[in-house]
Scaffold this motif. Structure first.
Motif, PDB file in Angstrom:
ATOM      1  N   PRO A  11       0.701  -1.328   0.449  1.00 53.35           N
ATOM      2  CA  PRO A  11       0.067   0.125  -0.492  1.00 53.35           C
ATOM      3  C   PRO A  11       1.080   1.414  -0.111  1.00 53.35           C
ATOM      4  O   PRO A  11       1.679   1.077   0.878  1.00 53.35           O
ATOM      5  N   ASP A  12       0.508   2.186  -0.754  1.00 48.24           N
ATOM      6  CA  ASP A  12       1.342   3.390  -0.857  1.00 48.24           C
ATOM      7  C   ASP A  12       0.198   4.631  -0.763  1.00 48.24           C
ATOM      8  O   ASP A  12      -0.112   4.910  -1.855  1.00 48.24           O
ATOM      9  N   GLY A  13       0.226   4.924   0.452  1.00 53.90           N
ATOM     10  CA  GLY A  13      -0.606   6.042   0.719  1.00 53.90           C
ATOM     11  C   GLY A  13      -0.289   7.290  -0.234  1.00 53.90           C
ATOM     12  O   GLY A  13      -1.520   8.041  -0.910  1.00 53.90           O
ATOM     13  N   ARG A  14       0.605   7.484  -0.853  1.00 52.97           N
ATOM     14  CA  ARG A  14       0.667   8.882  -1.715  1.00 52.97           C
ATOM     15  C   ARG A  14       0.459   8.284  -3.052  1.00 52.97           C
ATOM     16  O   ARG A  14      -0.368   9.288  -3.525  1.00 52.97           O
ATOM     17  N   LEU A  15       0.913   6.930  -3.442  1.00 52.54           N
ATOM     18  CA  LEU A  15      -0.312   7.415  -4.945  1.00 52.54           C
ATOM     19  C   LEU A  15      -1.801   7.010  -4.607  1.00 52.54           C
ATOM     20  O   LEU A  15      -2.378   7.356  -5.227  1.00 52.54           O
ATOM     21  N   LEU A  16      -2.085   6.472  -3.290  1.00 49.19           N
ATOM     22  CA  LEU A  16      -3.597   6.192  -3.207  1.00 49.19           C
ATOM     23  C   LEU A  16      -4.042   7.933  -3.587  1.00 49.19           C
ATOM     24  O   LEU A  16      -4.807   8.291  -3.583  1.00 49.19           O
ATOM     25  N   ARG A  17      -3.763   8.825  -3.177  1.00 43.07           N
ATOM     26  CA  ARG A  17      -3.746   9.971  -3.229  1.00 43.07           C
ATOM     27  C   ARG A  17      -3.958  11.217  -3.726  1.00 43.07           C
ATOM     28  O   ARG A  17      -4.896  11.814  -4.808  1.00 43.07           O
ATOM     29  N   SER A  18      -2.167  10.484  -4.738  1.00 45.32           N
ATOM     30  CA  SER A  18      -2.932  11.138  -6.070  1.00 45.32           C
ATOM     31  C   SER A  18      -3.222  10.585  -7.099  1.00 45.32           C
ATOM     32  O   SER A  18      -4.060  11.060  -7.673  1.00 45.32           O
ATOM     33  N   THR A  19      -3.493   9.123  -6.724  1.00 44.05           N
ATOM     34  CA  THR A  19      -4.844   8.668  -7.604  1.00 44.05           C
ATOM     35  C   THR A  19      -6.390   9.042  -7.211  1.00 44.05           C
ATOM     36  O   THR A  19      -6.874  10.023  -8.189  1.00 44.05           O
ATOM     37  N   ALA A  20      -6.074   9.369  -6.051  1.00 45.44           N
ATOM     38  CA  ALA A  20      -8.108   9.828  -5.968  1.00 45.44           C
ATOM     39  C   ALA A  20      -8.044  11.538  -6.501  1.00 45.44           C
ATOM     40  O   ALA A  20      -8.857  12.357  -6.421  1.00 45.44           O
ATOM     41  N   SER A  21      -6.780  12.319  -5.714  1.00 46.47           N
ATOM     42  CA  SER A  21      -7.146  13.694  -6.336  1.00 46.47           C
ATOM     43  C   SER A  21      -7.101  13.828  -7.817  1.00 46.47           C
ATOM     44  O   SER A  21      -7.572  15.032  -8.594  1.00 46.47           O
ATOM     45  N   ALA A  22      -6.362  13.078  -8.560  1.00 45.78           N
ATOM     46  CA  ALA A  22      -6.373  13.287 -10.612  1.00 45.78           C
ATOM     47  C   ALA A  22      -8.020  12.890 -10.511  1.00 45.78           C
ATOM     48  O   ALA A  22      -8.506  13.556 -11.451  1.00 45.78           O
ATOM     49  N   ARG A  23      -9.042  11.762 -10.138  1.00 39.89           N
ATOM     50  CA  ARG A  23     -10.005  11.574 -10.019  1.00 39.89           C
ATOM     51  C   ARG A  23     -11.179  12.521  -9.792  1.00 39.89           C
ATOM     52  O   ARG A  23     -11.586  12.887 -10.016  1.00 39.89           O
ATOM     53  N   PHE A  24     -10.644  13.461  -8.372  1.00 38.94           N
ATOM     54  CA  PHE A  24     -11.598  14.091  -8.955  1.00 38.94           C
ATOM     55  C   PHE A  24     -11.633  15.458  -9.200  1.00 38.94           C
ATOM     56  O   PHE A  24     -12.238  16.475 -10.160  1.00 38.94           O
ATOM     57  N   ALA A  25     -10.075  15.783  -9.662  1.00 37.99           N
ATOM     58  CA  ALA A  25      -9.913  16.913 -10.516  1.00 37.99           C
ATOM     59  C   ALA A  25     -11.288  16.694 -12.252  1.00 37.99           C
ATOM     60  O   ALA A  25     -11.510  17.246 -12.312  1.00 37.99           O
ATOM     61  N   ALA A  26     -10.705  15.010 -12.796  1.00 36.95           N
ATOM     62  CA  ALA A  26     -11.586  15.048 -13.776  1.00 36.95           C
ATOM     63  C   ALA A  26     -13.326  15.180 -13.047  1.00 36.95           C
ATOM     64  O   ALA A  26     -13.789  15.751 -14.033  1.00 36.95           O
ATOM     65  N   TRP A  27     -13.461  14.841 -12.413  1.00 38.94           N
ATOM     66  CA  TRP A  27     -15.079  14.686 -12.011  1.00 38.94           C
ATOM     67  C   TRP A  27     -15.618  16.422 -11.612  1.00 38.94           C
ATOM     68  O   TRP A  27     -16.425  16.156 -12.148  1.00 38.94           O
ATOM     69  N   VAL A  28     -14.747  16.845 -11.378  1.00 43.70           N
ATOM     70  CA  VAL A  28     -15.374  18.236 -10.818  1.00 43.70           C
ATOM     71  C   VAL A  28     -14.577  19.018 -12.661  1.00 43.70           C
ATOM     72  O   VAL A  28     -16.569  19.758 -12.240  1.00 43.70           O
ATOM     73  N   ALA A  29     -14.562  18.638 -13.511  1.00 37.25           N
ATOM     74  CA  ALA A  29     -14.467  19.105 -14.789  1.00 37.25           C
ATOM     75  C   ALA A  29     -15.271  18.538 -15.460  1.00 37.25           C
ATOM     76  O   ALA A  29     -16.340  19.406 -15.953  1.00 37.25           O
ATOM     77  N   ASP A  30     -15.602  17.242 -15.222  1.00 43.22           N
ATOM     78  CA  ASP A  30     -16.853  16.665 -16.584  1.00 43.22           C
ATOM     79  C   ASP A  30     -18.344  16.153 -15.741  1.00 43.22           C
ATOM     80  O   ASP A  30     -19.386  15.858 -16.605  1.00 43.22           O
ATOM     81  N   GLU A  31     -18.240  16.185 -14.590  1.00 42.55           N
ATOM     82  CA  GLU A  31     -19.342  15.716 -13.575  1.00 42.55           C
ATOM     83  C   GLU A  31     -20.210  16.962 -12.960  1.00 42.55           C
ATOM     84  O   GLU A  31     -21.503  16.539 -12.588  1.00 42.55           O
ATOM     85  N   ALA A  32     -19.333  17.465 -11.993  1.00 41.12           N
ATOM     86  CA  ALA A  32     -20.146  18.652 -10.527  1.00 41.12           C
ATOM     87  C   ALA A  32     -20.750  19.035 -11.258  1.00 41.12           C
ATOM     88  O   ALA A  32     -22.070  19.299 -10.158  1.00 41.12           O
TER      89      ALA A  32
END
Length: 341
Positions: A11-32
């Protein structure tokens, strides 16, 4: 003997955070923008969107729900919505020990100093709605999280579950802030309780995602009576929570301004029911499938860990005691359930 393994197997917390952050940015741009406001007549759709997010990725859901909640709060308190490039969070937890103080420095000018705990999306939000203490009481403030006086406390988010939600403590040092609403306006608006029901929709989506591992396992083999019983228990529990959430959505749309003064009890009841169902799903799926998926299915293991942490936003017996205390003086609410029989 040390067993070598690839770095990405742990498990890599930094990887999980960066992945969720990228998905969040995409969600805000496309779906929010597709998210209806609570009480707008489409609260069922709002809860369905939150549920479906929770079904796939609970850390992303925590960030998306914060942005959606911030958008609703801005609307309810008469402020403009987030700009298209902005990602907002709501940092309003009040645990013991962490104190954030707001000081007025001039007409309309405030500064924040201190520590705020549980700041989801600290590394990915561009703005946050933050509660802070003033001499007159608690108020809500708008903060640009890019200010140099805003800094996450290293090591303050050690969670395995919800690791990707990036929810550390944040220190504030002379951070400019814009007040939003009057003292206690954040908690006194009906939308505070409507938002609490929305969080339960996120939890329930996570439970549905956990349950799908059991469904897939059953379909791969002929179920015995014990496994069939586990599946039936999970299905009936999820159905009961979905019915409660559906009723809550309808009631919110029927009385968005809470003229009937039922928003608090509705939210407390719904959150209690959904939290109990989520805990039951975690338990039954675990007993039905054993250690196998927890050890060999990383996605399932992460979802189980995430949901276990996320539902702790329901404060168990403390929240039930608050509900019971409210009901003790509200005979109208107690009698309404009796009249439905």
């Amino acid at each position: 003997m040390k067993i070598a393994r690839p770095d990405d197997a742990s498990p890599d917390g930094r990887l999980l955070r960066s992945t969720a952050s990228a998905r969040f940015a995409a969600w805000v741009a496309d779906e929010a923008r597709e998210m209806p406001l609570p009480g707008s007549g489409a609260t069922r759709e709002r809860f369905a969107l939150l549920h479906d997010l929770g079904r796939t990725d609970l850390s992303l859901t925590r960030l998306a729900e914060g942005h959606a909640d911030a958008t609703a709060i801005l609307h309810e308190l008469g402020a403009p919505p987030p700009a298209p490039e902005e990602r907002w969070g709501v940092w309003a937890a009040q645990p013991p020990g962490a104190v954030l103080k707001a000081t007025q420095e001039g007409r309309g000018a405030w500064r924040l100093d201190g520590v705020k705990a549980f700041c989801s999306g600290a590394g990915s939000c561009t703005h946050a709605l933050v509660t802070a203490e003033t001499d007159a009481g608690r108020r809500l403030f708008v903060v640009d999280t890019g200010h140099p006086g805003c800094a996450a406390v290293a090591g303050s988010w050690q969670a395995v579950g919800m690791a990707g939600s990036d929810t550390p403590d944040v220190t504030f040092a002379a951070v400019p802030a814009l007040p939003l609403g009057e003292v206690e306006a954040y908690t006194q608006r009906p939308g505070f309780w409507h938002g609490g029901v929305g969080v339960a929709a996120c939890w329930l989506g996570g439970a549905r995602g956990v349950a799908e591992t059991l469904v897939r396992a059953v379909r791969r083999r002929e179920p015995d009576q014990l496994t069939a019983a586990h599946l039936g228990a999970v299905d009936s529990a999820l159905y009961s929570a979905e019915c409660v959430l559906e009723r809550a959505a309808g009631e919110i749309d029927a009385d968005p301004a809470d003229t009937g003064a039922q928003a608090l009890v509705r939210a407390a009841r719904t959150r209690a029911v959904v939290a109990d169902v989520c805990a039951r799903v975690l338990d039954v799926v675990g007993r039905a499938l054993g250690a196998g998926p927890l050890c060999h299915d990383g996605e399932h293991a992460q979802r189980v860990a995430d949901l276990g942490v996320y539902i702790r936003q329901h404060h168990a017996e403390r929240d039930l005691a608050a509900l019971g205390s409210e009901l003790a003086g509200r005979h109208d609410l107690l009698s309404s359930s009796e009249g439905a029989r």
